[in-house]
Write a protein that holds these residues in place. Structure first.
Motif, mmCIF file in Angstrom:
data_model
loop_
_atom_site.group_PDB
_atom_site.id
_atom_site.type_symbol
_atom_site.label_atom_id
_atom_site.label_comp_id
_atom_site.label_asym_id
_atom_site.label_seq_id
_atom_site.Cartn_x
_atom_site.Cartn_y
_atom_site.Cartn_z
ATOM 1 N N LEU A 207 0.892 -1.158 0.000
ATOM 2 C CA LEU A 207 0.000 0.000 0.000
ATOM 3 C C LEU A 207 0.932 1.209 0.000
ATOM 4 C CD1 LEU A 207 -3.163 1.016 1.048
ATOM 5 C CD2 LEU A 207 -1.638 1.840 2.809
ATOM 6 N N LEU A 208 0.677 2.172 -0.876
ATOM 7 C CA LEU A 208 1.531 3.369 -0.915
ATOM 8 C C LEU A 208 0.710 4.604 -0.594
ATOM 9 C CD1 LEU A 208 3.665 2.832 -4.166
ATOM 10 C CD2 LEU A 208 4.275 2.246 -1.812
ATOM 11 N N LEU A 209 1.283 5.460 0.215
ATOM 12 C CA LEU A 209 0.627 6.724 0.573
ATOM 13 C C LEU A 209 1.543 7.872 0.155
ATOM 14 C CD1 LEU A 209 -1.609 8.284 2.192
ATOM 15 C CD2 LEU A 209 -0.079 8.100 4.166
ATOM 16 N N TYR A 210 1.018 8.758 -0.684
ATOM 17 C CA TYR A 210 1.772 9.938 -1.125
ATOM 18 C C TYR A 210 1.170 11.150 -0.427
ATOM 19 C CZ TYR A 210 3.460 7.075 -5.084
ATOM 20 O OH TYR A 210 4.044 6.111 -5.866
ATOM 21 N N GLU A 211 2.022 12.007 0.123
ATOM 22 C CA GLU A 211 1.557 13.262 0.723
ATOM 23 C C GLU A 211 2.140 14.406 -0.112
ATOM 24 O OE1 GLU A 211 3.100 13.093 4.673
ATOM 25 O OE2 GLU A 211 5.166 13.179 4.032
ATOM 26 N N HIS A 215 6.823 11.742 -4.358
ATOM 27 C CA HIS A 215 7.028 11.465 -5.786
ATOM 28 C C HIS A 215 7.910 10.237 -5.905
ATOM 29 C CE1 HIS A 215 10.830 13.228 -4.639
ATOM 30 N NE2 HIS A 215 11.332 12.717 -5.747
ATOM 31 N N PHE A 216 8.106 9.799 -7.147
ATOM 32 C CA PHE A 216 9.058 8.715 -7.414
ATOM 33 C C PHE A 216 9.636 9.017 -8.793
ATOM 34 C CE2 PHE A 216 9.502 3.740 -7.091
ATOM 35 C CZ PHE A 216 10.884 3.877 -7.173
ATOM 36 N N ILE A 217 10.957 9.236 -8.852
ATOM 37 C CA ILE A 217 11.543 9.619 -10.149
ATOM 38 C C ILE A 217 11.514 8.434 -11.122
ATOM 39 C CG2 ILE A 217 13.037 11.400 -9.113
ATOM 40 C CD1 ILE A 217 15.402 9.437 -9.758
ATOM 41 N N ALA A 218 11.803 8.717 -12.387
ATOM 42 C CA ALA A 218 11.683 7.692 -13.441
ATOM 43 C C ALA A 218 12.531 6.465 -13.128
ATOM 44 C CB ALA A 218 12.100 8.292 -14.773
ATOM 45 N N HIS A 219 11.924 5.314 -13.260
ATOM 46 C CA HIS A 219 12.607 4.050 -12.961
ATOM 47 C C HIS A 219 11.894 2.905 -13.667
ATOM 48 C CE1 HIS A 219 9.165 4.150 -10.286
ATOM 49 N NE2 HIS A 219 9.277 2.831 -10.156
ATOM 50 N N ARG A 220 12.473 1.728 -13.577
ATOM 51 C CA ARG A 220 11.809 0.516 -14.051
ATOM 52 C C ARG A 220 11.634 -0.394 -12.857
ATOM 53 N NH1 ARG A 220 15.171 1.873 -18.424
ATOM 54 N NH2 ARG A 220 13.999 1.965 -20.365
ATOM 55 N N GLU A 223 11.849 -7.418 -10.929
ATOM 56 C CA GLU A 223 10.945 -8.559 -10.741
ATOM 57 C C GLU A 223 10.828 -8.828 -9.249
ATOM 58 O OE1 GLU A 223 11.683 -11.786 -13.515
ATOM 59 O OE2 GLU A 223 10.817 -13.195 -12.090
ATOM 60 N N LYS A 224 9.714 -8.371 -8.675
ATOM 61 C CA LYS A 224 9.588 -8.457 -7.215
ATOM 62 C C LYS A 224 9.030 -9.804 -6.761
ATOM 63 C CE LYS A 224 8.175 -4.025 -7.814
ATOM 64 N NZ LYS A 224 6.942 -3.308 -7.800
ATOM 65 N N ALA A 225 8.567 -10.593 -7.703
ATOM 66 C CA ALA A 225 8.091 -11.947 -7.378
ATOM 67 C C ALA A 225 8.377 -12.795 -8.602
ATOM 68 C CB ALA A 225 6.588 -11.919 -7.108
ATOM 69 N N LEU A 232 0.433 -3.449 -11.391
ATOM 70 C CA LEU A 232 -0.943 -2.957 -11.424
ATOM 71 C C LEU A 232 -1.135 -2.007 -10.253
ATOM 72 C CD1 LEU A 232 -4.015 -3.017 -12.111
ATOM 73 C CD2 LEU A 232 -4.164 -5.118 -10.771
ATOM 74 N N VAL A 233 -1.676 -0.834 -10.518
ATOM 75 C CA VAL A 233 -1.906 0.165 -9.473
ATOM 76 C C VAL A 233 -3.410 0.375 -9.345
ATOM 77 C CG1 VAL A 233 -1.333 2.504 -8.677
ATOM 78 C CG2 VAL A 233 0.231 1.300 -10.227
ATOM 79 N N LEU A 234 -3.956 0.187 -8.148
ATOM 80 C CA LEU A 234 -5.367 0.499 -7.914
ATOM 81 C C LEU A 234 -5.419 1.786 -7.099
ATOM 82 C CD1 LEU A 234 -6.675 -3.082 -7.472
ATOM 83 C CD2 LEU A 234 -7.658 -1.384 -8.997
ATOM 84 N N HIS A 286 -3.733 13.664 -0.477
ATOM 85 C CA HIS A 286 -3.031 12.380 -0.337
ATOM 86 C C HIS A 286 -3.423 11.431 -1.449
ATOM 87 C CE1 HIS A 286 -2.703 14.105 3.707
ATOM 88 N NE2 HIS A 286 -1.571 13.408 3.764
ATOM 89 N N ARG A 287 -2.430 10.799 -2.020
ATOM 90 C CA ARG A 287 -2.679 9.802 -3.083
ATOM 91 C C ARG A 287 -2.470 8.436 -2.438
ATOM 92 N NH1 ARG A 287 0.711 7.178 -7.035
ATOM 93 N NH2 ARG A 287 -0.166 7.178 -9.157
ATOM 94 N N LEU A 288 -3.516 7.599 -2.514
ATOM 95 C CA LEU A 288 -3.466 6.302 -1.836
ATOM 96 C C LEU A 288 -3.655 5.199 -2.873
ATOM 97 C CD1 LEU A 288 -3.405 4.936 1.003
ATOM 98 C CD2 LEU A 288 -5.912 4.993 0.939
ATOM 99 N N LEU A 290 -3.001 0.885 -4.055
ATOM 100 C CA LEU A 290 -2.590 -0.490 -3.766
ATOM 101 C C LEU A 290 -1.779 -0.974 -4.958
ATOM 102 C CD1 LEU A 290 -5.944 -1.935 -2.364
ATOM 103 C CD2 LEU A 290 -3.795 -1.695 -1.081
ATOM 104 N N ILE A 291 -0.585 -1.467 -4.688
ATOM 105 C CA ILE A 291 0.280 -1.950 -5.778
ATOM 106 C C ILE A 291 0.188 -3.476 -5.822
ATOM 107 C CG2 ILE A 291 2.665 -2.064 -6.630
ATOM 108 C CD1 ILE A 291 1.744 0.787 -6.642
ATOM 109 N N TYR A 292 -0.100 -4.014 -6.993
ATOM 110 C CA TYR A 292 -0.129 -5.467 -7.208
ATOM 111 C C TYR A 292 0.953 -5.834 -8.211
ATOM 112 C CZ TYR A 292 -4.788 -5.766 -5.036
ATOM 113 O OH TYR A 292 -5.840 -5.720 -4.167
HETATM 114 O O1 LIG Z 1 2.356 4.950 -7.298
HETATM 115 C C1 LIG Z 1 2.366 4.558 -8.445
HETATM 116 O O2 LIG Z 1 1.457 4.839 -9.259
HETATM 117 C C2 LIG Z 1 3.524 3.708 -8.953
HETATM 118 C C3 LIG Z 1 4.508 3.354 -7.925
HETATM 119 C C4 LIG Z 1 5.731 2.699 -8.459
HETATM 120 O O3 LIG Z 1 6.205 3.007 -9.509
HETATM 121 C C5 LIG Z 1 6.380 1.620 -7.708
HETATM 122 O O4 LIG Z 1 5.927 1.312 -6.638
HETATM 123 O O5 LIG Z 1 7.365 1.067 -8.223
#
Ligand SMILES: O=C(O)CCC(=O)C(=O)O
Ligand SMILES: [Fe+2]
Length: 718
Positions: A207-211, A215-220, A223-225, A232-234, A286-288, A290-292
């Motif tokens: 679960l990610l919470l942005y205040e 931010h998150f700079i450009a990345h790739r 493979e986390k699993a 997938l971002v909900l 706040h941006r909330l 769920l990352i799948y």
């Molecule tokens: O918050 C998002 O929309 C993407 C987050 C992201 O890029 C990551 O968790 O790797």
């Protein structure tokens, strides 16, 4: 209607009994294969029906009908077949990223107490949505600063990534319907990302919470699993501003901006993990999310984004070979699989579905590179004929062009489609299609029954970018000329672009048959003041003058074009070629039946004025003091044009016409009148040599004799 190749009734076509069977292009290919001629060097030999003047019919090839589809696919020849083979390499029909809104279902999010062990009793309370500021604050205290990976290391640096994260172990999604939402999103991704029937599982990752400031700079994503291929971002309901997710891949970028209705809507976005992506700073609220992880299950390779690299390279090779062909097709037309309305194409490339989209994406990459012009367009074909004789004509056109960004492109006008050489799917494409409409008219009296069938389809139409202006001239010459005129006046395009445009207009001169349009074309090219297109214009006029073909029986020049022609000579810096061109043009005008002496005289006078005027303004070293500014380069052009006129008039006067009636006498008189005008100009120049040369010609003797014998033809003309 322009008659095309004959068509057969549908019943006969279906049974495959078309005369000659194979389409000419493939027959030509078969010949090239057996004779060892490389196929890139020909391909023009089978262009039945597209040459304009004399359309060939099917089956006119002297070669046996040996076309075999599998052989054709292995070794395509002709740009259209080669393009088809290249586009077949377009891999998955899916996009690299997708997103959208979902029916509002809430996950019923609950936090587990620290050390709560994950059981029911460990729940720390429901997180109410949309997220309120105090709830966001409470949630943040349960979170940790999200890390990011760099090579083997896991780092935390707010300059790179500033986001709060919560492990799935620390939260519960209580709503039993939530899994249905996830399944629904996976189904959407299956189509949009082109996952086919691969086994796919969505596994909750964080679960990610942005205040504000997060931010998150450009990345790739790594493979986390095991088997993870996409993220997938909900996006849960929570009011915020900023925080756009920007994903790019193979030169294209997609932005998912859900801030506007973030307080009360549920959204998703998904992208292949190896696509570069960033989250722009959140500026309010706040941006909330769920990352799948989207994980591939089962056999076979994991799904991958369609980068179309192989297809793009193949298309690039096709374009090189296409231009090397002897008589390359002007455009290539790839028929789309789905049906689209004109209105439906308002978003351009984005409107295309599935494999159409994939082919569009691959071609778009080459358009972005500047190699190809790529448009969507309407292809219409009409078949007409007599039902009884099974005889008919067909006509196909390409029009209503739309750019890939959805902009209408009326300047491209309408083009005839040469199905034999331009249709990627092959010349028998329409034979496999169901018509959109059919009209039969019963036989009446002496008239037999007639039929009309029509087809409306959408296609991707491509041509090399370097042909942009010549295609505009082909599609709508009037607009192309008007556009050039305006662009030259306003200097709205770089000079190199204007020069290309002017060259295309110059090459199109033989197709102009309106006085006003020709005047605009000549003066637009002259106004640019670029010697090369001006030279081309003069060369084209000269070629037309020399051509005796039935296609150009008359030179379209009229007296009012004279100033523009003289201006073209000036722009071309009075090069010797101007003299040759003008000599041919004036010569042809004088030699016409009847001779167009008014135009010839206007041209000669214009040239004389230019040579006199220019010499008076800037005397040159070569100025010999002879009348008419003989030393100025314009004088040489004038002299050459004069010589052309004299020769032509001499020829015309000498010719014994059929019959000696009043008609013939009048013609002779006109010629004599013209001749005297020309001689007057020669004399005015004080060119003693030219006068001498003229009077010693056999013609002059003939002319003088004829004048004496006829008792006053020259007198009558004087
Ligand atoms: O918050 C998002 O929309 C993407 C987050 C992201 O890029 C990551 O968790 O790797
Ligand atoms: Fe990411």
């Amino acid at each position: 209607m322009i008659a095309g190749p004959k068509i057969l009734p549908r019943a006969a076509r279906k049974s495959g009994s078309a005369p000659g069977g194979a389409y000419p292009l493939l027959d030509a290919c078969a010949a090239r294969k057996s004779s060892g001629v490389p196929h890139s060097s020909s391909g023009g030999s089978g262009r039945g029906g597209c040459g304009g003047a004399a359309p060939a019919t099917r089956g006119t090839s002297p070669l046996p009908a040996t076309a075999d589809r599998s052989e054709e696919e292995e070794e395509p020849c002709g740009a259209a077949a080669a393009m088809m083979a290249a586009l077949k390499r377009v891999e998955a029909p899916g996009d690299f990223a997708t997103g959208g809104s979902l029916p509002l279902v809430l996950p019923s999010l609950e936090l587990a107490l620290p050390g709560g062990g994950g059981g029911e009793s460990g729940c720390g309370g429901v997180v109410g949505l949309p997220l309120s500021a105090p709830a966001a604050e409470a949630l943040r205290t349960a979170c940790e600063l999200a890390p990011f990976g760099r090579r083997e290391e896991t780092l935390r640096d707010p300059a790179v990534r500033h986001t709060w994260q919560l492990d799935p172990k620390a939260l519960r999604l209580r709503n039993p319907a939530w899994q249905g939402v996830v399944d629904q999103v996976v189904a959407k991704c299956r189509t949009a990302l082109g996952l086919g029937s691969s086994g796919v599982e969505a596994q909750l990752y964080k679960l990610l919470l942005y205040e504000p400031g997060s931010h998150f700079i450009a990345h790739r994503d790594t493979e986390k699993a095991e088997g993870m291929f996409a993220t997938l971002v909900l996006h849960l309901p929570s009011a915020y501003e900023g925080g756009q997710l920007v994903v790019s891949h193979a030169g294209r970028t997609k932005t998912f901006d859900y801030a506007a209705d973030s307080a009360y809507a549920l959204h998703f976005s998904a992208f292949y993990a190896d696509c570069r992506h960033e989250v722009k700073p959140v500026t309010r609220g706040h941006r909330l999310v769920l990352i799948y992880n989207l994980v591939h299950k089962g056999q076979g390779p994991a799904p991958a984004p369609a980068d179309h690299v192989t297809a793009i390279e193949a298309v690039r090779r096709v374009v090189a070979g296409w231009q090397a062909e002897e008589a390359p097709p002007r455009k290539l037309v790839f028929m789309l699989e789905h049906r689209y309305t004109r209105d439906g194409l308002r978003t351009g490339l984005a409107a295309l579905k599935n494999s159409d989209r994939a082919v569009g994406d691959a071609l778009a990459a080459l358009a972005e590179e500047g190699l190809l012009d790529v448009h969507l367009a309407l292809v219409e074909r009409t078949d007409t004929g007599y039902d009884e004789s099974y005889d008919g004509d067909r006509e196909a056109s390409v029009s209503s062009f739309v750019a890939l960004d959805g902009r209408q492109a009326p300047e491209l006008g309408s083009h005839r489609l040469c199905e034999e050489t331009e249709l990627c799917q092959g010349s028998d494409y329409f034979e496999q299609q169901t018509p959109d409409g059919e009209d039969f008219e019963e036989a009446t009296g002496n008239e037999g029954a007639t039929f009309t069938r029509w087809y409306h389809r959408t296609a991707l139409v491509v041509w090399p970018r370097c042909k942009h202006f010549s295609m505009r001239c082909r599609g709508d010459l009037k607009q192309a000329v008007a556009g050039l005129q305006k662009a030259v006046e306003q200097g709205s395009e770089p000079r190199a672009v204007l020069a290309r445009w002017a060259r295309a207009v110059a090459t199109s001169l033989p197709r102009i048959n309106g006085t006003a349009l020709l005047a605009s074309a000549l003066s637009a090219v002259a106004a640019l003041g670029d010697a090369k297109p001006a030279a081309l214009c003069l060369a084209v006029l000269a070629k037309q003058a020399q051509s005796r073909s039935a296609l150009h029986p008359v030179n379209p020049l009229e007296a009012e074009h004279a100033p523009a022609v003289v201006e073209l000579c000036r722009v071309y810096k009075w090069a010797p070629q101007c003299g040759a061109a003008l000599s041919a043009v004036v010569g042809r005008l004088c030699a016409g039946t009847p001779p167009d002496l008014a135009v010839a005289a206007a041209l000669l006078k214009g040239l004389r004025a230019a040579s006199v005027g220019a010499t008076a303004a800037q005397p040159t070293e070569r100025s010999s003091g002879g009348g008419g500014g003989a030393g100025h380069p314009a004088a040489a052009v004038f002299a050459a044009a004069l010589a052309g006129a004299t020769t032509a008039l001499a020829g015309a006067a000498r010719q014994d016409g059929p019959g000696q009636g009043a008609e013939r006498r009048r013609e002779q008189q006109e010629v004599a009148a013209g001749l005297l005008q020309v001689l007057a100009l020669v004399e005015e120049r004080g060119d003693a040599e030219a006068l001498h040369a003229f009077f010693t010609t056999a013609f002059a003797r003939h002319f003088i004799t004829a004048a004496a014998g006829a008792g006053g033809a020259p007198g009558a003309a004087a």
